[in-house]
Design a protein around this motif. Structure first.
Motif, PDB file in Angstrom:
ATOM      1  N   PHE A  51       0.854  -1.195   0.000  1.00 19.59           N
ATOM      2  CA  PHE A  51       0.000   0.000   0.000  1.00 19.59           C
ATOM      3  C   PHE A  51       0.889   1.243   0.000  1.00 19.59           C
ATOM      4  CE2 PHE A  51      -1.919  -3.449   2.348  1.00 19.59           C
ATOM      5  CZ  PHE A  51      -3.190  -3.548   1.810  1.00 19.59           C
ATOM      6  N   PRO A  52       0.627   2.218  -0.873  1.00 25.27           N
ATOM      7  CA  PRO A  52      -0.291   2.133  -2.009  1.00 25.27           C
ATOM      8  C   PRO A  52       0.350   1.354  -3.156  1.00 25.27           C
ATOM      9  CG  PRO A  52       0.798   4.257  -2.020  1.00 25.27           C
ATOM     10  CD  PRO A  52       1.270   3.545  -0.779  1.00 25.27           C
TER      11      PRO A  52
ATOM     12  N   GLY B 291      -4.472   3.928  -4.344  1.00 21.67           N
ATOM     13  CA  GLY B 291      -3.759   4.917  -3.549  1.00 21.67           C
ATOM     14  C   GLY B 291      -2.659   5.644  -4.298  1.00 21.67           C
TER      15      GLY B 291
ATOM     16  N   GLN C 297      -4.284   3.860   3.399  1.00 23.64           N
ATOM     17  CA  GLN C 297      -4.681   2.982   2.296  1.00 23.64           C
ATOM     18  C   GLN C 297      -4.872   1.550   2.778  1.00 23.64           C
ATOM     19  OE1 GLN C 297      -5.412   4.534  -0.633  1.00 23.64           O
ATOM     20  NE2 GLN C 297      -4.891   6.295   0.656  1.00 23.64           N
TER      21      GLN C 297
END
Length: 222
Positions: free
Chosen positions: A60-61, A67, A89
């Protein structure tokens, strides 16, 4: 620097709470430093690893978990803000997957369902969904389905699709039963397929019980 708001929520603490509830989960941040004038900029990605969610870390992202801004991780003037964005995220994705549930009475506004990401979804008796499928198949004298899964191309985490093969009893279930697509994580894919299979088996069980009740009722008329 991209103007991205991360709000006032303490997403890092929410993830720490999630990790405490799931000892099998590990999380690591990878920070990036971009020389810039007048101040340097920072990026951060978070790798979440749980063998229940996926065999490899989920990032993430990323392009898979969303994201990204203009195809890249957004930059921030402070490292903590970059990490907070990555955590945000992750929290939002965990919520969408059902691993975190908003709750007014929970820690930091969330609760973690029992057995959510550490060892697989189980009921209070410790029976997993695939185990329930096997038990009900034996009870109904139906072949235990095979989980046929295929990994799709993905970035930052693996996407899987799957379909159940019911073998000799394929004709007993509706076409496409147990088919899932673009699920993040192999084990999550298997779990979703098992939930689909369980729903089909429970419907067959209800239909057979209704047929038996009808037969018994007709016999009582004589």
């Amino acid at each position: 620097m991209v103007n991205v708001s991360v709000g006032d929520e303490d997403y890092v603490s929410i993830l720490n709470y999630f990790r405490q509830c799931n000892p099998g989960v590990t999380m690591t941040y990878t920070d990036g430093h971009i020389p810039s004038i007048p101040t340097p900029l920072f990026t951060s990605t978070l790798n979440l690893h749980s063998t229940h969610i996926d065999e490899s870390p989920v990032t993430f992202p990323s392009a898979t978990t969303c994201g990204l801004v203009n195809g890249s991780s957004p930059c921030f003037s402070r490292k903590k803000e970059a990490q907070k964005y990555a955590a945000q995220q992750c929290v939002e994705w965990l919520g969408a997957q059902g691993y975190l549930v908003p709750s007014a009475s929970g820690s930091h506004g969330y609760t973690v369902p029992k057995g959510s990401a550490g060892s697989g979804a189980q009921d209070e008796g410790g029976v997993s969904t695939p185990q329930k499928v096997e038990q009900l198949c034996r009870q109904l004298n139906i072949a235990v389905p095979r989980y046929e899964m295929q990994q799709l191309d993905g970035v930052g985490g693996s996407l899987w699709s799957g379909e159940l093969d019911w073998g000799r009893d394929q004709g007993l279930v509706p076409e496409g039963s147990g088919r899932v697509d673009k699920v993040l994580g192999k084990k999550a894919c298997r779990e979703q397929m098992a939930m689909e299979a369980l729903a089909v088996l429970q419907r067959i069980e209800r239909e057979r019980e209704a047929q038996l009740a009808m037969v018994m009722g007709n016999q009582g008329d004589y």
